[in-house]
Write an enzyme that holds these catalytic residues in place. Structure first.
Site, short mmCIF file in Angstrom:
data_model
loop_
_atom_site.label_atom_id
_atom_site.label_comp_id
_atom_site.label_asym_id
_atom_site.label_seq_id
_atom_site.Cartn_x
_atom_site.Cartn_y
_atom_site.Cartn_z
N HIS A 50 73.97 -17.46 -95.09
CA HIS A 50 75.04 -18.07 -94.73
C HIS A 50 75.68 -18.93 -95.62
O HIS A 50 76.65 -20.18 -95.17
CB HIS A 50 74.21 -18.92 -93.58
CG HIS A 50 73.55 -20.18 -93.85
ND1 HIS A 50 72.28 -19.90 -94.12
CD2 HIS A 50 73.88 -21.34 -94.27
CE1 HIS A 50 71.60 -21.07 -94.64
NE2 HIS A 50 72.60 -21.88 -94.71
C1 UD1 Z 1 75.50 -26.27 -92.60
C2 UD1 Z 1 75.14 -27.11 -93.96
C3 UD1 Z 1 74.18 -26.25 -94.83
C4 UD1 Z 1 72.87 -25.67 -94.06
C5 UD1 Z 1 73.56 -24.93 -92.71
C6 UD1 Z 1 72.12 -24.76 -91.82
C7 UD1 Z 1 76.82 -28.77 -94.72
C8 UD1 Z 1 77.85 -29.10 -95.62
N1 UD1 Z 1 76.16 -27.60 -94.55
O1 UD1 Z 1 76.45 -25.33 -93.09
O2 UD1 Z 1 73.68 -27.20 -95.91
O3 UD1 Z 1 72.24 -24.79 -94.72
O4 UD1 Z 1 74.18 -26.08 -91.87
O5 UD1 Z 1 72.24 -23.76 -91.16
O6 UD1 Z 1 76.36 -29.73 -93.81
N2 UD1 Z 1 79.36 -22.96 -86.21
C9 UD1 Z 1 79.33 -22.37 -84.72
N3 UD1 Z 1 78.26 -23.15 -83.89
C10 UD1 Z 1 77.50 -24.11 -84.37
C11 UD1 Z 1 77.65 -24.66 -85.64
C12 UD1 Z 1 78.57 -24.09 -86.53
O7 UD1 Z 1 80.11 -21.50 -84.25
O8 UD1 Z 1 76.68 -24.60 -83.37
C13 UD1 Z 1 80.26 -22.51 -86.93
C14 UD1 Z 1 81.62 -23.05 -86.89
O9 UD1 Z 1 82.76 -22.20 -87.05
C15 UD1 Z 1 81.80 -23.91 -88.12
C16 UD1 Z 1 80.76 -23.04 -89.05
O10 UD1 Z 1 79.87 -22.34 -88.36
O11 UD1 Z 1 83.13 -24.23 -88.96
C17 UD1 Z 1 80.08 -23.78 -90.02
O12 UD1 Z 1 79.47 -25.02 -89.71
P1 UD1 Z 1 79.24 -26.45 -90.45
O13 UD1 Z 1 78.31 -27.15 -89.57
O14 UD1 Z 1 80.20 -26.83 -91.10
O15 UD1 Z 1 78.33 -25.77 -91.31
P2 UD1 Z 1 77.02 -24.74 -91.79
O16 UD1 Z 1 77.70 -23.53 -92.63
O17 UD1 Z 1 76.56 -24.50 -90.65
N1 UDP Z 2 65.71 -20.60 -88.55
C1 UDP Z 2 65.59 -20.08 -86.90
N2 UDP Z 2 66.44 -19.09 -86.60
C2 UDP Z 2 67.16 -18.44 -87.45
C3 UDP Z 2 67.47 -18.68 -88.53
C4 UDP Z 2 66.69 -19.96 -89.18
O1 UDP Z 2 64.96 -20.51 -86.51
O2 UDP Z 2 67.72 -17.40 -86.78
C5 UDP Z 2 65.26 -21.68 -88.88
C6 UDP Z 2 64.35 -21.50 -90.09
O3 UDP Z 2 63.08 -22.32 -89.85
C7 UDP Z 2 64.71 -22.22 -91.38
C8 UDP Z 2 65.70 -23.38 -90.35
O4 UDP Z 2 65.94 -22.60 -89.21
O5 UDP Z 2 63.91 -22.57 -92.26
C9 UDP Z 2 66.78 -23.88 -91.25
O6 UDP Z 2 67.70 -22.63 -91.53
P1 UDP Z 2 69.05 -22.66 -92.36
O7 UDP Z 2 69.01 -21.28 -93.16
O8 UDP Z 2 70.18 -22.57 -91.12
O9 UDP Z 2 69.04 -23.86 -93.27
P2 UDP Z 2 68.77 -24.18 -94.78
O10 UDP Z 2 67.55 -24.48 -94.64
O11 UDP Z 2 69.40 -23.28 -95.61
O12 UDP Z 2 69.78 -25.62 -94.80
#
Ligand code: UD1
Ligand code: UDP
Length: 358
Positions: free
Chosen positions: A205
């Site tokens: 991601h």
């Molecule tokens: C965020 C964190 C990243 C982390 C990740 C974990 C920042 C800058 N990034 O990235 O460090 O590794 O979370 O998962 O804070 N979206 C949905 N549903 C949701 C949430 C997000 O559809 O519930 C989609 C939206 O299109 C959104 C995109 O995901 O624009 C990105 O979400 P965002 O919270 O901006 O950053 P992540 O890529 O999730």
């Molecule tokens: N995780 C989960 N379901 C998923 C993917 C991830 O429960 O489908 C959990 C897992 O424990 C992981 C945590 O969510 O360590 C955080 O995941 P993510 O990769 O989104 O964030 P990051 O650690 O890269 O910030």
């Protein structure tokens, strides 16, 4: 009486980190509140963790949702400022390196409210990662810095953070993993997804892998090379859903695409995997604890203990298929040493420091 500790959470990785701290403070009877910024809002990115980790509903949900960095961070700051002005806690606690972390840090610091950073000092030294910016600013301002590894302590020291603010406590994400180990049921998840005994898991991601069409195409080629060897289960983070679909990632017959999984189901899946392919921070740590080979599709990691003390290896896209093959052919080493203090007691240690502080 005003709240003593206010936790700021908002994105998926925050919840397993906050859970042991909240539980340990509860055992000490500390008055605490949990704020959910709403950065993540899908049921499978948020609510499922509260249910499965025994966290009570957030006391407040700011409901900010998605947006550019400035829009999202600004919206969280506005919501938090209102809350903290109305009822200033004695201590704010922020977790990890997401935008909710940075926003919590800035608001607390500007209002003169002390704050603690859980998972301080991690550095990838790669400022193209938004998380690295969040880490640097948060640690610069924090009053209590809780580190998960000795390298993190060293980084904070070399950046001039006074040693009395730094506490090496272990890893609360690993507390959550160890506390739930008995619930990770490989047989059940394998049956539910109709998987053979040997399979791969992939979670991808990071913006550097999925945002750009060219990167997504290269990534697709790499993961298809892995799927040629063994079936792959890929729980897809919403960020990469559209770009990976457009790149044809999900067209390989041996790639099983699933929605983001609940914590227990996901760790069950990881526990049974032959190899995990990821760019996640948390997954690098979880595979290290479970002894599952992990190939991280990134040029760097802020979690080097997962390489020195664990099962993690950095790979590039061109090298992924060969790295999977090598990992499948290499007998698994019997339990290697785990990183220091990853013993399931980080939450207790953090609570002790917070109690002293209060
Ligand atoms: C965020 C964190 C990243 C982390 C990740 C974990 C920042 C800058 N990034 O990235 O460090 O590794 O979370 O998962 O804070 N979206 C949905 N549903 C949701 C949430 C997000 O559809 O519930 C989609 C939206 O299109 C959104 C995109 O995901 O624009 C990105 O979400 P965002 O919270 O901006 O950053 P992540 O890529 O999730
Ligand atoms: N995780 C989960 N379901 C998923 C993917 C991830 O429960 O489908 C959990 C897992 O424990 C992981 C945590 O969510 O360590 C955080 O995941 P993510 O990769 O989104 O964030 P990051 O650690 O890269 O910030």
């Amino acid at each position: 009486m005003s709240v003593r500790v206010l936790h700021v959470t908002g994105a998926r990785p925050n919840f397993p980190k906050a859970s042991p701290v909240v539980h340990s403070l509860r055992e000490h009877g500390v008055d605490q509140r949990l704020v959910h910024t709403g950065q993540h809002y899908d049921e499978r990115m948020s609510e499922v963790f509260f249910r499965q980790l025994g966290l009570s509903e957030p006391d407040v949900n700011l409901g900010v949702g998605s947006g550019t960095h400035a829009v999202q961070t600004g919206a969280i700051m506005r919501g938090l400022e209102r809350l903290l002005l109305h009822d200033p806690p004695r201590l704010v606690v922020v977790y990890g390196d997401v935008n909710s972390t940075l926003a919590g840090a800035l608001v607390a610091a500007k209002l003169g409210i002390p704050f603690a950073h859980v998972e301080a000092g991690l550095r990838s030294f790669n400022r193209t990662m938004p998380e690295e910016i969040n880490r640097l600013v948060t640690d610069r301002l924090a009053d209590l810095l809780f580190a998960t590894s000795p390298d993190a302590v060293a980084h904070l020291g070399s950046e001039g953070v006074p040693s009395e603010r730094i506490h090496f406590v272990g890893n609360p994400m690993i507390d959550t993993l160890l506390a739930n180990l008995d619930r990770f049921d490989v047989v059940r998840v394998r049956a539910a997804l109709r998987l053979p005994e040997r399979y791969l898991v992939a979670t991808l991601h990071r913006p550097g892998n999925v945002d750009d069409a060219g990167d997504a195409a290269e990534l697709t080629k790499a993961v298809h090379g892995a799927a040629d060897q063994l079936p792959v289960v890929m729980p897809v983070h919403p960020r990469g859903r559209a770009s990976l679909a457009a790149a044809g990632m999900f067209d390989h017959p041996r790639i099983q695409v699933v929605e983001p999984m609940g914590y227990v189901e996901f760790l069950s899946l990881v526990r049974g995997a032959a190899v995990v392919i990821t760019d996640s921070g948390g997954v690098q740590e979880e595979t290290t604890m479970l002894g599952i080979p992990c190939l991280t599709l990134r040029p760097d990691t802020e979690r080097p203990v997962t390489i020195t003390h664990g099962t993690n290896r950095l790979v590039d896209r061109a090298g992924l298929a060969a790295a999977v093959q090598a990992a499948l052919e290499t007998p698994r080493p019997t339990r290697s040493a785990t990183p220091p203090l990853w013993d399931g007691r980080a939450g207790e240690r953090i609570a002790d420091v917070i109690l002293d502080f209060l």
